[in-house]
Design an enzyme around this catalytic site. Structure first.
Site, short mmCIF file in Angstrom:
data_model
loop_
_atom_site.label_atom_id
_atom_site.label_comp_id
_atom_site.label_asym_id
_atom_site.label_seq_id
_atom_site.Cartn_x
_atom_site.Cartn_y
_atom_site.Cartn_z
N ASN A 154 2.09 21.31 -40.33
CA ASN A 154 2.20 20.71 -41.66
C ASN A 154 1.11 21.19 -42.60
OD1 ASN A 154 1.15 18.99 -39.45
ND2 ASN A 154 0.30 17.78 -41.11
N GLN B 196 8.44 19.64 -40.15
CA GLN B 196 8.14 20.54 -41.29
C GLN B 196 9.05 21.75 -41.33
OE1 GLN B 196 6.46 20.20 -43.94
NE2 GLN B 196 5.23 18.42 -43.46
N SER C 92 12.73 14.68 -40.23
CA SER C 92 12.51 13.61 -41.21
C SER C 92 13.21 13.98 -42.51
CB SER C 92 11.01 13.47 -41.44
OG SER C 92 10.77 12.55 -42.48
N THR D 270 20.67 -2.13 -37.67
CA THR D 270 21.77 -1.75 -38.57
C THR D 270 21.44 -0.44 -39.24
OG1 THR D 270 22.31 -4.06 -38.93
CG2 THR D 270 23.09 -2.51 -40.59
N CYS E 25 -9.80 16.73 -45.86
CA CYS E 25 -10.89 15.79 -46.04
C CYS E 25 -10.29 14.41 -46.24
CB CYS E 25 -11.70 16.21 -47.26
SG CYS E 25 -12.95 15.06 -47.71
N1 PLP Z 1 5.41 15.54 -38.05
C1 PLP Z 1 4.99 16.40 -38.97
C2 PLP Z 1 4.70 17.81 -38.60
C3 PLP Z 1 4.83 15.97 -40.29
O1 PLP Z 1 4.40 16.83 -41.22
C4 PLP Z 1 5.10 14.62 -40.61
C5 PLP Z 1 4.89 14.11 -41.98
O2 PLP Z 1 4.15 14.68 -42.75
C6 PLP Z 1 5.55 13.77 -39.60
C7 PLP Z 1 5.69 14.26 -38.32
C8 PLP Z 1 5.87 12.33 -39.88
O3 PLP Z 1 7.07 12.23 -40.59
P1 PLP Z 1 7.38 10.88 -41.43
O4 PLP Z 1 6.55 10.94 -42.64
O5 PLP Z 1 8.85 10.97 -41.75
O6 PLP Z 1 7.08 9.74 -40.54
#
Ligand code: PLP
Length: 384
Positions: A149, A178, A198, A236, A324
């Site tokens: 990320n 990501q 996500s 649900t 940071c």
């Molecule tokens: N995994 C990665 C690599 C992510 O970048 C993020 C969110 O930034 C997540 C998991 C978590 O996803 P969510 O914000 O939908 O809980």
């Protein structure tokens, strides 16, 4: 406003909003209800499941289970595997995972599990030899991300999957949050057992995610209650959001703008490196091994938080790449694992582009950023 923070979240696409709207008004039934309205909702959910499955290259739509977010998908995958295999107490993951995996694995250590934390090179890449030697008969799970990320560095999940399959009985979970919508994915040709995504990272609304669970994998449910999702995840279903996720997956499959986004990212990255002395990319310089939308760049001797604030004032949204944390002033775990020196990590900015960015966005950023960096560097207490 110029939005260069698409790894944090993305704007809901108009096509997605349009697909959702009927399910926020006239179609309001519960998909578990047996009447006509309920059945209409259920059909919409199943259409969305097909759309997610198609984007991921799943062999069957039944391998997709809807969740509330990427964190839930990651947590469920890891906890679900461990609950189904209580005799196995070893987990392998990496030092650069998102908190959804990293903090859970830390918690597991407190609960008596043994976790092997694979390191990365200075370019953010894994050493697969380390993985090979970490696998053991009692390894229940290997959990790695597909795309980082913060830096966008990609992990070779095909190779990792093969190693896990050939050398162990462990299952392989991938945090694909990501990557989905940014690069092509074909799970049926891989050895990935579980894959988290996500919605809000690919122009669906916040509050919906999914977990791919390869057929025949036994995964203990995480949320207990009703019989939704074939008894795998109670609660649900959030039908409007699920419909939105399906529409976002369709958009990512058939109209993804990958080439345009990559060109803009390259122009931005090249422009910054050319114009700003002491700017350097965090993560491999081999762009084929990074997400096409992400540049994590450190500006020596200046604070990322200050750069962010000045860009924000100019109407440009970026992120410090978690470099940071406002409360701790600690460098990000990812940059630490890559051995990025403290002062360099503190000056890191993550630029993450998306489908609504334009050439003018990049031009404006390239015009304003050098002045901001020059001004901040002139005031820097770090300059030797
Ligand atoms: N995994 C990665 C690599 C992510 O970048 C993020 C969110 O930034 C997540 C998991 C978590 O996803 P969510 O914000 O939908 O809980």
């Amino acid at each position: 406003m110029i939005y260069l923070d698409n790894n944090a979240t993305t704007q809901v696409a108009p096509e997605v909003l349009e697909a959702m709207q009927p399910y926020l008004s006239k179609f309001f039934g519960n998909p578990s209800s047996a009447h006509t309205l309920g059945r209409e909702m259920k059909q919409a959910v199943e259409r969305a499941r097909e759309e997610v499955a198609e984007l991921l290259g799943a062999a069957d739509a039944s391998e997709i289970v809807f969740t509330s977010c990427g964190s839930e998908s990651d947590n469920w995958a890891i906890r679900g595997v461990l609950a189904a295999e209580p005799s196995k107490r070893h987990v392998i993951t990496t030092q650069v995972e998102h908190e959804a995996v990293r903090n859970l694995c830390r918690l597991l250590e407190n609960d008596g599990y043994e976790v092997t934390w694979l390191g990365v090179s200075e370019t953010g890449e894994l050493n697969l030899e380390e993985l090979r030697s970490a696998l053991r008969p009692d390894t229940a799970l290997v959990s790695t991300m597909l795309a980082n990320n913060e830096t966008g560095v990609l992990f070779p999940i095909e190779e990792i999957g093969q190693i896990v399959r050939q050398r162990s009985q462990a299952l392989f979970h991938v945090d694909g949050v990501q990557a989905v919508g940014k690069i092509a994915i074909d799970l049926k040709r891989s050895d990935v057992d579980l894959f988290a995504l996500s919605g809000h990272k690919l122009h669906a609304p916040q509050g919906v995610g999914a977990l791919y669970v390869r057929n025949k994998i036994s995964l203990a449910p995480f949320i207990i209650g009703g019989a939704q999702e074939q008894r795998r995840r109670a609660g649900t279903l959030a039908v409007p959001n699920i419909v939105g996720l399906g529409a976002a997956c369709r958009l990512a499959q058939y109209d993804n703008c990958h080439d345009i986004i990559e060109k803009l990212r390259n122009k931005l990255e090249d422009g910054i490196l050319e114009q700003i002395p002491n700017a350097r990319v965090n993560g491999t310089r081999d762009r084929a091994k990074r997400l096409p939308n992400t540049s994590n760049i450190s500006f020596d001797y200046v604070e990322g938080q200050n750069i962010l604030a000045h860009l924000d004032e100019a109407g440009i949204c970026v992120s410090t790449g978690s470099a940071c944390h406002s409360t701790t002033h600690e460098s990000s775990a990812t940059l630490r694992a890559m051995n990025v020196p403290y002062t360099t990590a503190q000056g890191s900015i993550r630029f993450s582009l998306g489908r609504y960015n334009t050439d003018a966005d990049v031009e404006t950023t390239l015009r304003l950023l050098p002045e901001i960096i020059e001004k901040l560097a002139a005031m820097s207490p770090y300059i030797p």
